[in-house]
Design a protein around this motif. Structure first.
Motif, PDB file in Angstrom:
ATOM      1  N   ARG A 108      74.791 -40.284 101.085  1.00 43.35           N
ATOM      2  CA  ARG A 108      73.567 -41.015 101.413  1.00 43.35           C
ATOM      3  C   ARG A 108      72.778 -41.170 100.119  1.00 43.35           C
ATOM      4  O   ARG A 108      72.083 -40.253  99.693  1.00 43.35           O
ATOM      5  CB  ARG A 108      72.779 -40.259 102.484  1.00 43.35           C
ATOM      6  N   ALA A 134      70.302 -41.690  97.199  1.00 40.62           N
ATOM      7  CA  ALA A 134      68.849 -41.596  97.037  1.00 40.62           C
ATOM      8  C   ALA A 134      68.565 -41.063  95.642  1.00 40.62           C
ATOM      9  O   ALA A 134      69.288 -40.199  95.147  1.00 40.62           O
ATOM     10  CB  ALA A 134      68.247 -40.667  98.083  1.00 40.62           C
ATOM     11  N   SER A 135      67.519 -41.581  95.024  1.00 41.04           N
ATOM     12  CA  SER A 135      67.161 -41.125  93.675  1.00 41.04           C
ATOM     13  C   SER A 135      66.550 -39.729  93.755  1.00 41.04           C
ATOM     14  O   SER A 135      66.225 -39.239  94.833  1.00 41.04           O
ATOM     15  CB  SER A 135      66.140 -42.079  93.062  1.00 41.04           C
ATOM     16  N   GLU A 193      63.672 -38.939  93.130  1.00 38.21           N
ATOM     17  CA  GLU A 193      62.324 -39.014  93.711  1.00 38.21           C
ATOM     18  C   GLU A 193      62.352 -39.098  95.231  1.00 38.21           C
ATOM     19  O   GLU A 193      61.447 -38.630  95.908  1.00 38.21           O
ATOM     20  CB  GLU A 193      61.574 -40.236  93.152  1.00 38.21           C
ATOM     21  N   ASP A 194      63.411 -39.717  95.759  1.00 31.66           N
ATOM     22  CA  ASP A 194      63.459 -39.957  97.206  1.00 31.66           C
ATOM     23  C   ASP A 194      64.278 -38.928  97.987  1.00 31.66           C
ATOM     24  O   ASP A 194      64.084 -38.783  99.192  1.00 31.66           O
ATOM     25  CB  ASP A 194      64.044 -41.357  97.480  1.00 31.66           C
ATOM     26  N   ALA A 195      65.220 -38.267  97.315  1.00 33.59           N
ATOM     27  CA  ALA A 195      66.102 -37.356  98.050  1.00 33.59           C
ATOM     28  C   ALA A 195      65.338 -36.104  98.469  1.00 33.59           C
ATOM     29  O   ALA A 195      64.548 -35.560  97.694  1.00 33.59           O
ATOM     30  CB  ALA A 195      67.300 -36.979  97.171  1.00 33.59           C
ATOM     31  N   SER A 196      65.601 -35.640  99.687  1.00 35.10           N
ATOM     32  CA  SER A 196      64.940 -34.419 100.165  1.00 35.10           C
ATOM     33  C   SER A 196      65.845 -33.217  99.927  1.00 35.10           C
ATOM     34  O   SER A 196      67.049 -33.359  99.729  1.00 35.10           O
ATOM     35  CB  SER A 196      64.655 -34.550 101.660  1.00 35.10           C
ATOM     36  N   GLU A 222      68.681 -33.166 102.367  1.00 29.98           N
ATOM     37  CA  GLU A 222      69.808 -34.043 101.987  1.00 29.98           C
ATOM     38  C   GLU A 222      70.685 -33.340 100.961  1.00 29.98           C
ATOM     39  O   GLU A 222      71.914 -33.376 101.023  1.00 29.98           O
ATOM     40  CB  GLU A 222      69.271 -35.349 101.379  1.00 29.98           C
ATOM     41  N   TRP A 223      70.035 -32.749  99.980  1.00 30.88           N
ATOM     42  CA  TRP A 223      70.766 -31.999  98.940  1.00 30.88           C
ATOM     43  C   TRP A 223      71.655 -30.940  99.585  1.00 30.88           C
ATOM     44  O   TRP A 223      72.839 -30.828  99.285  1.00 30.88           O
ATOM     45  CB  TRP A 223      69.750 -31.374  97.971  1.00 30.88           C
ATOM     46  N   LEU A 225      71.494 -43.221  91.871  1.00 32.56           N
ATOM     47  CA  LEU A 225      71.219 -42.953  93.278  1.00 32.56           C
ATOM     48  C   LEU A 225      72.147 -41.891  93.865  1.00 32.56           C
ATOM     49  O   LEU A 225      72.092 -41.593  95.046  1.00 32.56           O
ATOM     50  CB  LEU A 225      71.322 -44.252  94.097  1.00 32.56           C
ATOM     51  N   THR A 241      72.275 -38.697  93.242  1.00 32.35           N
ATOM     52  CA  THR A 241      71.686 -37.395  92.919  1.00 32.35           C
ATOM     53  C   THR A 241      72.423 -36.258  93.626  1.00 32.35           C
ATOM     54  O   THR A 241      72.908 -35.325  92.983  1.00 32.35           O
ATOM     55  CB  THR A 241      70.207 -37.367  93.373  1.00 32.35           C
TER      56      THR A 241
END
Lengths: 261, 252
Positions: A92, A94-95, A97-100, A103-104, A148, A150
């Motif tokens: 999924r 996401a940069s 800045e945007d990844a939670s 998600e990680w 993206l 990350t």
């Protein structure tokens, strides 16, 4: 067609995308294959279609208990494992800045812990078989991640390190177990279709993805499966710890900055 | 047997010894029409005889790969015979004695670079020109684990194999959209007849074996299988890559 004749194989993520292509090719070449996936309906359906050569196993690759039970069941049914292909994955984009953090952790769990557990229990089983081959599906994103990727890039890099340490350990112990990774670039899978369809300009994005490869196109699932088959078969008997790029030449070029792919 | 090479035309430089010969035998066994090119006409004839005795198709081409007109003649000979060239395997290569850099000699440098680098460049150039004309093909260059790792005393050889990797990757990008795939294979220490003759001391053999996590030497057939895979249509999305057949050496 007997390049993996009589072998017992397990393919995680075997019910979707690259996994399906690998399952079919291994069966075509004489193996009996466990389709290990969380996607029950697709997995059952594929197993039915393959008849005697296919078996569905519901497996969440992040769950140690399910790995232990799954391998035990497999050994009772067909005997110890000869081939493990780890194709289960999530992505999924996401940069930073945007990844939670959630998600990680999801990415690290599926790719990092998944590969760790898969290798751990496969090695245990393959030792009983007198050897085996593990093929981990990685990505060009582990070598040269885009902005993206990350979580995905880091998780695939973690998986790569496991591939190498397993190769070294098994080599040094003389287990006759090889462990390699295949690194696809963009490939026509349901996941890719999903990216494309969610874009404002699907055709434009498809073109952008294709242009990242010097071959200027996107790979087919079969092209990735061919590489997996080679690494799973005895033809690659002197190859271990190798990162095999099936990337249309993508890694010979610098990352195409500014294209947001 | 990996892939099917029925009637494909395969040119192999250094095809009369070691890994080149193993490739020649493997492609012939896979149905390919094989041009065995090497400097020694006697050795070339021997390999052609052995292939024919097994029912395979082969021609011999005597060629010094450091000589540009000889290389042009080599490709021409293949095309004159079979009308095309599907696969080029550039395996001609030499080694010089193990020597630290301070004690190396100019003559050794020139000789090694001429065969291992200039030879690969010339051979590739000739093959690419033909492949452009016919609309595609596949080239596999013999690189080495020493295209990735180094080994003390082997500076020239290491430099030459790094160069082969660079030639391979650059040309791969240049011709990616012309239907020509160009890759390299990186073997570890392989038990070729040349290796067995050159390295006889058990301690050295053990040390060289120990470079590979598998703790053994490779077999020529294991390298040939990897070359065939790269050359085959199964590898249709693979270009500019360095494929190892090194028992895990470069994973360390």
């Amino acid at each position: 067609m007997t390049r993996v004749n009589g072998k017992v194989a397990m393919v995680t993520g075997g019910a979707t995308g690259i996994g399906v292509g690998v399952v079919r090719m291994l069966v075509d070449e004489g193996a009996r294959v466990v389709i290990a996936d969380i996607a029950e309906e697709a997995g059952q359906q594929l197993a039915e279609e393959l008849g005697e050569s296919g078996l569905f196993l519901r497996l969440d690759v992040t769950d140690e208990g399910q790995w232990q039970q799954g391998i035990r069941d497999l050994e009772e049914h067909w005997g110890p494992l000869d081939i493990l292909v780890q194709s289960a994955g999530i992505s999924r984009p996401a940069s930073i800045e945007d990844a939670s953090l959630a998600e990680w952790r999801d990415h690290m769990a599926v790719h990092g812990e998944g590969a760790f557990l898969g290798c751990k229990y496969a090695v245990q089983s393959m030792k009983k078989a007198g050897g085996g081959a593990i093929v981990n599906i990685s990505s060009v994103e582990s070598i040269r991640p885009g902005p993206l990727f990350t979580c995905y890039g880091a998780a695939k890099a973690a998986q790569d390190a496991i591939t190498k340490t397993v190769a070294l350990h098994c080599g040094e112990r003389g287990y006759n177990i090889r462990c390699n990774s295949v690194h696809p670039a963009a490939t026509y899978t349901p996941l890719l279709e999903q990216y494309l369809n969610s874009a404002e300009d699907p055709a434009g994005l498809e073109k952008t993805y294709a242009s990242m490869q010097p071959l200027n196109r996107i790979a087919t699932v079969e092209e990735i499966a061919h590489a997996v088959l080679f690494l799973a078969s005895d033809e690659s008997s002197f190859m271990t710890g190798h990162q095999m790029y099936v990337d249309g030449g993508a890694l010979t070029k610098p990352y195409p900055s500014g294209e947001g792919a | 047997m990996t892939e099917n090479f029925n009637d494909k035309v395969v040119l192999i430089t250094g095809g009369a010894s070691g890994l080149g010969e193993a490739c020649a035998q493997a492609f012939a066994a896979g149905g390919g029409r094989v041009a065995v090119a090497d400097v020694s006409s006697e050795a070339v004839a021997g390999v052609v005889d052995r292939i024919e005795a097994q029912g395979g198709q082969a021609i011999g081409v005597t060629c010094d790969v450091t000589d540009s007109s000889a290389v042009e003649g080599m490709v021409k000979r293949v095309v004159d015979t079979w009308g095309r060239l599907d696969v080029g395997v550039n395996s001609a290569g030499i080694v010089t004695p193990i020597t630290p850099v301070a004690e190396t000699e100019e003559g050794d440098f020139d000789r090694l670079m001429a065969v291992n680098v200039k030879g690969v460049w010339l051979s590739m150039r000739g093959q690419i020109r033909q492949m452009l004309e016919q609309g595609g093909g596949s080239i596999v260059n013999m690189a080495s684990a020493l295209s990735i790792r180094v080994h003390p005393g082997s500076a020239f050889y290491v430099a030459s194999k790094f160069a082969v990797a660079g030639l391979t990757r650059t040309a791969a990008v240049e011709y990616a959209q012309s239907g020509i795939r160009i890759n390299a294979i990186c073997p570890g220490n392989i038990k070729t007849p040349m290796f067995e003759k050159a390295v006889t001391d058990p301690e050295t053999i053990a040390a060289l074996q120990g470079l590979h996590p598998m703790n053994r030497l490779g077999k020529p057939e294991e390298v040939a299988a990897a070359v065939m895979w790269l050359a085959s249509d199964a590898a249709s999305f693979t270009t500019g890559s360095l494929l190892t057949a090194d028992g895990g050496w470069t994973a360390t």
